[in-house]
Design an enzyme around this catalytic site. Structure first.
Site, PDB file in Angstrom:
ATOM      1  N   ASN A 142       0.889  -1.167   0.000  1.00  0.00           N
ATOM      2  CA  ASN A 142       0.000   0.000   0.000  1.00  0.00           C
ATOM      3  C   ASN A 142       0.924   1.214   0.000  1.00  0.00           C
ATOM      4  O   ASN A 142       1.448   1.597   1.043  1.00  0.00           O
ATOM      5  CB  ASN A 142      -0.898  -0.014   1.242  1.00  0.00           C
ATOM      6  CG  ASN A 142      -1.741   1.254   1.332  1.00  0.00           C
ATOM      7  OD1 ASN A 142      -1.780   2.051   0.387  1.00  0.00           O
ATOM      8  ND2 ASN A 142      -2.416   1.441   2.463  1.00  0.00           N
ATOM      9  N   LYS A 183       0.273   4.200  -0.387  1.00  0.00           N
ATOM     10  CA  LYS A 183      -0.406   5.394   0.160  1.00  0.00           C
ATOM     11  C   LYS A 183      -0.178   6.596  -0.761  1.00  0.00           C
ATOM     12  O   LYS A 183      -0.105   6.420  -1.979  1.00  0.00           O
ATOM     13  CB  LYS A 183       0.060   5.634   1.596  1.00  0.00           C
ATOM     14  CG  LYS A 183      -0.136   4.375   2.463  1.00  0.00           C
ATOM     15  CD  LYS A 183       0.012   4.594   3.929  1.00  0.00           C
ATOM     16  CE  LYS A 183      -0.236   3.279   4.668  1.00  0.00           C
ATOM     17  NZ  LYS A 183      -0.132   3.379   6.109  1.00  0.00           N
ATOM     18  N   HIS A 219      -9.536   1.184   4.657  1.00  0.00           N
ATOM     19  CA  HIS A 219      -8.283   1.396   5.385  1.00  0.00           C
ATOM     20  C   HIS A 219      -8.529   2.352   6.546  1.00  0.00           C
ATOM     21  O   HIS A 219      -9.313   3.289   6.437  1.00  0.00           O
ATOM     22  CB  HIS A 219      -7.211   1.973   4.436  1.00  0.00           C
ATOM     23  CG  HIS A 219      -5.857   1.938   5.058  1.00  0.00           C
ATOM     24  ND1 HIS A 219      -5.444   2.868   5.987  1.00  0.00           N
ATOM     25  CD2 HIS A 219      -4.826   1.069   4.923  1.00  0.00           C
ATOM     26  CE1 HIS A 219      -4.211   2.568   6.375  1.00  0.00           C
ATOM     27  NE2 HIS A 219      -3.818   1.476   5.758  1.00  0.00           N
ATOM     28  N   GLU A 238      -6.917   4.736   7.685  1.00  0.00           N
ATOM     29  CA  GLU A 238      -6.649   6.148   7.417  1.00  0.00           C
ATOM     30  C   GLU A 238      -7.850   6.821   6.759  1.00  0.00           C
ATOM     31  O   GLU A 238      -8.013   8.035   6.849  1.00  0.00           O
ATOM     32  CB  GLU A 238      -5.378   6.286   6.562  1.00  0.00           C
ATOM     33  CG  GLU A 238      -4.136   6.061   7.407  1.00  0.00           C
ATOM     34  CD  GLU A 238      -2.939   5.537   6.637  1.00  0.00           C
ATOM     35  OE1 GLU A 238      -2.911   5.629   5.405  1.00  0.00           O
ATOM     36  OE2 GLU A 238      -2.019   5.013   7.318  1.00  0.00           O
ATOM     37  N   GLU A 271      -5.330  -4.783  10.555  1.00  0.00           N
ATOM     38  CA  GLU A 271      -4.306  -3.750  10.680  1.00  0.00           C
ATOM     39  C   GLU A 271      -4.592  -2.916  11.923  1.00  0.00           C
ATOM     40  O   GLU A 271      -5.378  -1.952  11.860  1.00  0.00           O
ATOM     41  CB  GLU A 271      -4.342  -2.801   9.476  1.00  0.00           C
ATOM     42  CG  GLU A 271      -3.881  -3.386   8.186  1.00  0.00           C
ATOM     43  CD  GLU A 271      -3.300  -2.303   7.277  1.00  0.00           C
ATOM     44  OE1 GLU A 271      -2.182  -2.487   6.799  1.00  0.00           O
ATOM     45  OE2 GLU A 271      -3.959  -1.273   7.062  1.00  0.00           O
ATOM     46  N   GLY A 286       2.639   2.506  10.807  1.00  0.00           N
ATOM     47  CA  GLY A 286       3.580   3.612  10.682  1.00  0.00           C
ATOM     48  C   GLY A 286       4.308   3.955  11.966  1.00  0.00           C
ATOM     49  O   GLY A 286       4.963   4.997  12.054  1.00  0.00           O
ATOM     50  N   SER A 327       3.571  -1.957  10.315  1.00  0.00           N
ATOM     51  CA  SER A 327       5.016  -1.988  10.561  1.00  0.00           C
ATOM     52  C   SER A 327       5.670  -3.321  10.193  1.00  0.00           C
ATOM     53  O   SER A 327       6.615  -3.765  10.849  1.00  0.00           O
ATOM     54  CB  SER A 327       5.335  -1.615  12.018  1.00  0.00           C
ATOM     55  OG  SER A 327       4.918  -0.287  12.279  1.00  0.00           O
ATOM     56  N   GLY A 359       2.924  -0.878   4.301  1.00  0.00           N
ATOM     57  CA  GLY A 359       2.954   0.544   3.994  1.00  0.00           C
ATOM     58  C   GLY A 359       4.377   1.028   3.788  1.00  0.00           C
ATOM     59  O   GLY A 359       4.951   0.902   2.698  1.00  0.00           O
ATOM     60  N   GLY A 360       4.975   1.565   4.845  1.00  0.00           N
ATOM     61  CA  GLY A 360       6.297   2.205   4.758  1.00  0.00           C
ATOM     62  C   GLY A 360       7.351   1.356   4.057  1.00  0.00           C
ATOM     63  O   GLY A 360       8.114   1.867   3.225  1.00  0.00           O
TER      64      GLY A 360
HETATM   65  P1  13P Z   1       3.033   0.551   7.703  1.00  0.00           P
HETATM   66  O1  13P Z   1       3.569  -0.700   7.086  1.00  0.00           O
HETATM   67  O2  13P Z   1       3.764   1.795   7.285  1.00  0.00           O
HETATM   68  O3  13P Z   1       2.904   0.441   9.188  1.00  0.00           O
HETATM   69  O4  13P Z   1       1.541   0.761   7.138  1.00  0.00           O
HETATM   70  C1  13P Z   1       0.670  -0.294   7.170  1.00  0.00           C
HETATM   71  C2  13P Z   1      -0.512   0.050   6.375  1.00  0.00           C
HETATM   72  O5  13P Z   1      -1.269   0.946   6.720  1.00  0.00           O
HETATM   73  C3  13P Z   1      -0.747  -0.703   5.134  1.00  0.00           C
HETATM   74  O6  13P Z   1      -2.039  -0.515   4.651  1.00  0.00           O
END
Ligand code: 13P
Length: 264
Positions: free
Chosen positions: A9, A11, A95, A97, A167, A173, A212, A233-234
């Site tokens: 992802n 983002k 998600h 967010e 998640e 993050g 993470s 994500g990251g």
């Molecule tokens: P991180 O891997 O940065 O923690 O993000 C996870 C995420 O929100 C994937 O959708």
């Protein structure tokens, strides 16, 4: 046996040159797509670029969100046919967010899960509790509420066309991934809930962990019996890191296959 799946992802990150480096790096990495699926969810303006680079490769791609409408006066939204036109197979729904900023509700995520399936897309449905809810011991209550919103909309059988992802918001993050034990417990609880409604489906549906995940902790997470992959994500902003996670999924699948051979 459930195939592992690793989803990037990305983002709201990237630009044309860095996307190109990432996508080409992923394609040329020595990933055995025989045993696991790899998916990249891009910001919508770059789906065109993803399609150009990933077409006819073993890497799949998808959107990060979608409208429940097919077209019309919905400024700033992206419709399912638009995702399909750019070759998307997957779409992230719900998600945290988007839930946290008030765009998504339990009802709207349930509805769009159904629309995604009707549109020929595979929804990757996100569930997870906030830190406060975690500290209150409400993980199970929150995730089941979110899952039930989809089941109410589409029926338990309808889940079969999608992928689920746990998640926890506190792990996203923050660099503080859930322990493999915690993630396993929640996934096993969710699978158990589905099992009460449809045992066969519970055996087959893929449930991911996200929050993470990196190349150092992926192996331990993927060793858990109910963790079928990761939503990343990251670490998906770094080709080497993301490829490391994909390779861990591939190794975990190979180990499972060997187990099946050893203990038929
Ligand atoms: P991180 O891997 O940065 O923690 O993000 C996870 C995420 O929100 C994937 O959708």
């Amino acid at each position: 046996m459930r195939r592992k799946i690793v989803v990037a992802n990305r983002k709201m990150n990237g630009d044309m040159p860095s996307n190109q480096a990432f996508l080409e790096g992923l394609v040329s990495a020595t990933l055995s797509h025989q045993r696991a699926d790899y998916v990249v969810c891009m910001p919508h303006p770059y789906l065109f670029q993803a399609q150009a680079i990933l077409k006819n490769t073993h890497v799949h791609w998808g959107g990060q969100n979608m409208s429940r409408y097919q077209s019309g006066a919905h400024t700033g939204s992206v419709s399912p046919p638009m995702l399909k036109e750019f070759g998307c197979e997957y779409v992230i729904i719900g998600h945290s967010e988007r839930r946290l900023h008030g765009h998504d509700t339990d009802t709207s995520t349930g509805e769009r899960f159904e629309v995604a399936i009707q549109s020929g897309l595979i929804p990757i449905f996100c569930m997870g509790e906030t830190l406060e809810e975690y500290e209150d011991g409400a993980t199970d209550i929150v995730t089941i509420r979110q899952l039930n919103a989809v089941i109410t909309e589409i029926g338990v059988q309808g889940l079969s066309g999608g992928v689920l992802a746990y998640e926890p918001v506190w792990a996203i993050g923050t660099g503080k991934a859930a322990t493999p034990g915690h993630a396993q417990n929640v996934l096993s609880f969710l699978r158990g809930h589905i099992e009460m409604l449809d045992a066969e489906l519970a055996k087959n549906i893929r449930i991911l962990y996200g929050g993470s995940v990196n190349s150092a902790n992926a192996e331990q997470l993927f060793a858990m019996p109910d963790i079928d992959g990761a939503l990343v994500g990251g670490a998906s902003l770094n080709t080497e890191e993301f490829v490391g996670i994909c390779l861990a999924a591939d190794r975990a699948s190979a180990t499972n296959q060997n187990r099946l051979v050893s203990f038929p």
